[in-house]
Design a protein around this motif. Structure first.
Motif, short mmCIF file in Angstrom:
data_model
loop_
_atom_site.label_atom_id
_atom_site.label_comp_id
_atom_site.label_asym_id
_atom_site.label_seq_id
_atom_site.Cartn_x
_atom_site.Cartn_y
_atom_site.Cartn_z
N ASP A 285 0.79 -1.15 -0.13
CA ASP A 285 -0.12 0.07 0.05
C ASP A 285 0.91 1.41 0.02
N ILE A 286 2.13 1.16 -0.53
CA ILE A 286 3.03 2.38 -0.50
C ILE A 286 2.40 3.51 -1.20
N TYR A 287 1.48 3.36 -2.08
CA TYR A 287 1.00 4.68 -2.75
C TYR A 287 -0.28 5.34 -2.02
N LYS A 288 -0.69 4.59 -0.83
CA LYS A 288 -1.83 4.98 0.06
C LYS A 288 -1.20 6.47 0.69
N PRO B 30 -2.16 9.59 3.32
CA PRO B 30 -0.99 10.23 3.47
C PRO B 30 0.30 9.25 3.77
N TYR B 31 1.38 9.46 3.10
CA TYR B 31 2.47 8.61 2.90
C TYR B 31 3.28 8.62 4.70
N VAL B 32 3.68 7.36 4.83
CA VAL B 32 4.39 7.42 6.31
C VAL B 32 5.51 6.47 6.09
N MET B 33 6.61 6.70 6.76
CA MET B 33 8.05 6.19 6.74
C MET B 33 7.84 4.59 6.57
N GLN B 34 6.76 4.20 7.40
CA GLN B 34 6.83 2.69 7.58
C GLN B 34 6.51 2.14 6.02
N GLN B 35 5.90 2.63 5.08
CA GLN B 35 5.56 2.29 3.80
C GLN B 35 6.75 1.87 2.86
N LEU B 36 7.95 2.23 3.35
CA LEU B 36 9.30 1.87 2.85
C LEU B 36 10.34 1.03 3.63
N VAL B 37 9.33 0.31 4.32
CA VAL B 37 10.07 -0.83 5.10
C VAL B 37 10.69 -1.85 4.33
N TRP C 236 11.83 6.09 -7.18
CA TRP C 236 11.84 4.97 -7.47
C TRP C 236 10.14 4.53 -7.28
N ARG C 237 9.34 5.44 -7.08
CA ARG C 237 7.81 5.05 -7.45
C ARG C 237 7.23 4.71 -8.43
N THR C 238 7.98 5.04 -9.63
CA THR C 238 7.56 4.56 -10.91
C THR C 238 9.08 3.97 -11.57
N GLY C 239 8.68 3.20 -12.74
CA GLY C 239 9.82 2.71 -13.42
C GLY C 239 10.23 3.62 -14.29
N ASN C 240 9.75 4.88 -14.54
CA ASN C 240 10.09 5.62 -15.62
C ASN C 240 11.47 6.02 -15.35
N ASN C 241 12.49 5.83 -16.49
CA ASN C 241 14.03 6.11 -16.36
C ASN C 241 14.89 5.16 -15.48
N ASN C 242 14.05 4.27 -14.81
CA ASN C 242 14.70 3.57 -13.88
C ASN C 242 14.83 1.87 -14.29
N GLY C 243 14.88 1.51 -15.62
CA GLY C 243 14.90 0.58 -16.28
C GLY C 243 13.61 -0.35 -15.58
N GLY C 244 12.38 0.09 -15.35
CA GLY C 244 11.12 -0.48 -14.93
C GLY C 244 11.27 -0.92 -13.48
N VAL C 245 12.32 -0.51 -12.86
CA VAL C 245 12.41 -0.99 -11.53
C VAL C 245 11.65 0.14 -10.71
N LYS C 246 10.90 -0.27 -9.74
CA LYS C 246 9.74 0.51 -9.19
C LYS C 246 9.45 -0.12 -7.66
N LEU C 247 8.83 0.92 -6.78
CA LEU C 247 8.22 0.28 -5.65
C LEU C 247 6.85 0.11 -5.80
N PRO C 248 6.24 -0.86 -5.05
CA PRO C 248 7.12 -1.83 -4.26
C PRO C 248 8.10 -2.73 -5.08
N PHE C 249 9.22 -3.31 -4.62
CA PHE C 249 10.28 -4.29 -5.30
C PHE C 249 10.27 -5.35 -4.60
N ARG C 250 10.24 -6.54 -5.13
CA ARG C 250 10.40 -7.88 -4.73
C ARG C 250 11.28 -8.65 -5.68
N VAL C 251 11.98 -9.65 -5.25
CA VAL C 251 12.75 -10.74 -5.90
C VAL C 251 12.20 -11.87 -5.70
#
Length: 267
Positions: A125-128, A130-137, A252-267
């Motif tokens: 829910d990182i785009y929810k 208001p943003y809070v720091m815990q969304q980038l955990v 990093w919230r979108t993949g624009n200019n970042n090779g498609g890498v965007k948040l949230p990111f998982r492997v």
């Protein structure tokens, strides 16, 4: 051979212990050590015993921030990979340098490696707002079963392989490919999010990020807690931390200019 880069702000006893720990367990005596004296009260080079054949000290009169210091170490290194670590670790792994290079070779195309990481960053829910720091955990943290970071305290799963692929790594151990592409982001501020960012940079440039099963411990917090590193920046430590999140998020919230890498990111 590998270059070890260590930023230092006072805490000389801990720095000596870290150096002795690494040098006593390394296989390759030709390893280079670059210590960045980031505004210590006393001159680091005058306070500790150095091997001037393999040790280089870069000193600035006042703290310039951690990412900028790491980039200056990177600029002064000559080896393919630079192992950035804090000055409060203890290495137990014999021939740790050989193990790092072996894992990098086996994995292939490694941009960043380390000893403690996570399989993802950012909640779903990182785009929810208001943003809070815990969304980038960091999510699903991992470390090898030889790593002495206590799972009960640090909340990570253990793995038994020599290495595994992961999303991001903790800044206490970052082994970075010196290829002129990967650089520590200085615009986030002097202290935070640089470790997550360089890992996402690696993925954006089609490189791997791996966590190596290493017998090591990071005691943690000695400089952060014991020094007023924030004073040159005119902010409280919590303010520096909070201010690093929004620019990382925006990058990093979108993949624009970042090779498609965007948040949230998982492997």
């Amino acid at each position: 051979m590998i270059t070890v880069g260590i930023p230092v702000l006072n805490q000389f006893d801990s720095t000596i212990q870290t150096l002795n720990s690494l040098k006593s367990k390394q296989k390759y005596k030709e390893n280079k050590y670059i210590l960045f004296d980031n505004g210590s009260h006393k001159n680091l080079a005058a306070e500790i015993k150095l091997d001037f054949g393999n040790d280089l000290v870069i000193r600035v009169p006042e703290n310039i921030g951690l990412p900028r210091a790491l980039n200056l170490i990177l600029d002064n290194a000559k080896t393919d990979y630079v192992f950035f670590t804090h000055n409060d670790i203890e290495m137990f792994e014999q021939d740790w340098d050989e193990k790092i290079l072996k894992a990098i070779h086996e994995a292939g195309n490694v941009g960043v490696a380390g000893f403690y990481g996570a399989m993802g960053i950012g909640t779903f829910d990182i785009y929810k707002t208001p943003y809070v720091m815990q969304q980038l955990v960091r999510t699903n943290p991992v470390a090898g079963n030889r790593c002495k970071q206590d799972p009960a305290i640090h909340g990570h799963a253990q793995f038994t392989q020599d290495w595994i692929k992961c999303a991001v790594l903790d800044g206490f151990s970052l082994i970075v490919k010196r290829d002129g592409v990967l650089r520590f982001e200085e615009s986030f501020g002097p202290h935070h999010m640089y470790d997550n960012d360089i890992c996402l940079q690696a993925y954006a440039n089609h490189k791997q990020v791996i966590c190596i099963n290493m017998d090591v411990i990071h005691y943690g917090g000695r400089t952060d807690v014991g020094e007023n590193w924030n004073k040159p920046f005119g902010k409280e430590k919590h303010e520096v931390h909070a201010e690093a999140h929004p620019p990382f998020y925006e990058k990093w919230r979108t993949g624009n200019n970042n090779g498609g890498v965007k948040l949230p990111f998982r492997v």
